[in-house]
Motif scaffolding. Sequence first.
Motif: not given
Length: 115
Positions: A77, A86, A79, A82-83, A18-19, A15
């Motif tokens: 992160l 999510a 890909e 990220t998945q 994430a940004d 988390t």
Amino acid sequence: MTDQPLREPTLLILTALADAPRHGYGLMQEVEKISQGRVRPRAGTLYGALDRLLKEELVRIEKEEVVDSRMRRTYALTEKGTQRLATEAARLRCTADEAARRLGMTFPQPGGATS
């Protein structure tokens, strides 16, 4: 990809990334902020988790630089990470929504609707 829930420290690290990419100390601060002070990762714990997440290809090294004669790595992160985040966020949301429904609670939704 596994269906097992993420452990809280892993969830918080992903988390925090994430940004924006972050270096170790920045990650420790962000994890503490996200957890509202409940989780204060120690350096050894954080870097052990990052090593595991690198092997699992959920994070990658974005940049390495020498700062004050010490190597600083910035993590980001992937890909896959990220998945995975999510998927976990959706799982947690479903569980929280069901708990709230059973408790008769409603939460404001974007746009003013409640659930």
